[in-house]
Design a protein around this motif. Sequence first.
Motif, short mmCIF file in Angstrom:
data_model
loop_
_atom_site.label_atom_id
_atom_site.label_comp_id
_atom_site.label_asym_id
_atom_site.label_seq_id
_atom_site.Cartn_x
_atom_site.Cartn_y
_atom_site.Cartn_z
N ILE A 1 0.92 -1.31 0.00
CA ILE A 1 -0.24 0.07 0.03
C ILE A 1 0.95 1.25 0.07
O ILE A 1 1.83 1.50 0.88
N GLY A 2 0.70 2.03 -0.95
CA GLY A 2 1.31 3.50 -0.79
C GLY A 2 1.04 4.37 -1.67
O GLY A 2 -0.13 4.32 -2.45
N PRO A 3 1.39 5.66 -1.61
CA PRO A 3 0.87 6.68 -2.47
C PRO A 3 1.18 6.17 -4.06
O PRO A 3 1.95 5.47 -4.40
N VAL A 4 0.42 6.62 -4.95
CA VAL A 4 0.28 6.22 -6.13
C VAL A 4 1.50 6.49 -6.93
O VAL A 4 2.03 5.76 -7.87
N ASP A 5 2.22 7.63 -6.62
CA ASP A 5 3.56 8.04 -7.34
C ASP A 5 4.73 7.15 -6.68
O ASP A 5 5.94 7.37 -7.05
N ARG A 6 4.47 6.45 -5.82
CA ARG A 6 5.63 5.60 -5.07
C ARG A 6 5.34 4.05 -5.19
O ARG A 6 6.45 3.29 -5.00
N VAL A 7 4.28 3.68 -5.46
CA VAL A 7 4.29 2.24 -5.63
C VAL A 7 4.31 1.67 -6.96
O VAL A 7 3.59 2.53 -7.93
N ASN A 8 5.30 0.86 -7.34
CA ASN A 8 5.50 0.37 -8.68
C ASN A 8 4.55 -0.87 -9.01
O ASN A 8 4.44 -1.93 -8.28
N VAL A 9 3.91 -0.71 -10.00
CA VAL A 9 2.49 -1.67 -10.21
C VAL A 9 3.36 -2.69 -11.19
O VAL A 9 3.77 -2.26 -12.38
N PRO A 10 3.56 -4.14 -10.90
CA PRO A 10 4.26 -4.86 -11.99
C PRO A 10 3.46 -4.95 -13.21
O PRO A 10 2.41 -4.72 -13.40
N GLU A 11 4.26 -5.13 -14.34
CA GLU A 11 3.45 -5.49 -15.59
C GLU A 11 2.78 -6.53 -15.53
O GLU A 11 3.10 -7.52 -14.88
#
Length: 449
Positions: free
Chosen positions: A68-78
Amino acid sequence: MKLFFWLFVTWTAGATGFTIARAANRAGESAPRRGVVAFVDVTLVPMDSERILPRQTVIVRGDRIEEIGPVDRVNVPEGVERIDGRGKFLMPGLAEMHGHFPPGGSAREFIENVAFLYVANGVTTVRSMLGAPGHLEFREQARRGEFVSPTLYMAGPSFSGQSVPSPQAAIERVRTQKNEGWDLLKVHPGLKREVYDAMAATAKEVGIEFSGHVPAAVGLVHAIRRGQRTIDHLDGYIEYLEADRAAIDRVKLADVVKLTRETNTWVVPTMVLWETIIGAANAEERASFPELRYMPRAMVESWTANYRRRLSAKNFDAARADRIAANRKVLLKALADGGVNILFGTDAPQQFSVPGFSIHRELAAMKAAGMANFAILRSATKNVGDYYKGVDEFGTIAIGQRADIIVIDANPLDDLGNLAKRVGVMVRGRWIPDTEIKTRLETIAAASK
């Protein structure tokens, strides 16, 4: 006791004949998806405190919340499934802490439909409060994902004046249910005090909780002191508190609130259903609930006919029913304000109480009693997680919690009605979008005619 068992039997009417082709029953239902799912740029309602967290990303892997984290800090895997959360609110799934699962002999399709109705409304945990043959296997099938279902906790067959006539019978029944693997014991009316005490002592010895009603011969204070973990339906409180069959004794109320809190006894109010049971509800209003379309017609007709007969009985006291309903609201507010642990429950399926849909009516009833929005939602989320702490981790949006999630279009802290603005529901990591939910609901409704 006779009234309660009669009411329970009425909801089973029609269940055994409720059959549909398995393929039709599952129309629109996809296979379980428990890979990696990312809810991106969503506003969290974590329910650990009264707050919201905008612009967050939540990543679920399997049946757990992983990140969980801010949208600009969490890397969403491909390659993972992405759910667009812009303008949406994400909160924990809800719990029904006094629900029922269909009894043995019910059609399999009816059983699966009841489970789905819960999930469709964001109910991802159900404590089923009357055990029957097959229930333990259903519990395990649900947890394995063999059908769409909340996580189930199962009470065994009940301890009543009819089923447990002696202390020795109580001792044997406790040991048997513990060995069979039930999650708790269910207390029904009619138990003699010595039988109840034998049950309570043996339950403590073998390590299984007991919950439910307060038998008249036992009494509220004795049940609390003997360790009954939940008092369901506010049972025993009104009888203990009413000084003259009308007014609540405020001194006794303060004392019993304190006792309930200090003994860590939990309370499951079931406000709406109990208005029906005592006869304080309007029959025509109840019979017109739109969600009744999801229940078998024979069942609804039985509910309606039985309730109308009750209201027209010569010994029915409408004024008395209204006073009890009003006193129950006063009681619930006092318990909540006094720091007692409240657990959300509706006693569905029961007369006019449709699984899942009944939560919206209960939310409104608790609000009408004077509870705050956050406290009401907490009773269905974090409180339940606290209740089951050590058994599983759920009830808030946090890393490591079971991935039971509701996504809705508006903030539920502002308006409890926003819970009906469903985008989708995740149960144990399986995401079910609203389009799929609506398709299955229409199939259930069509088969119920």
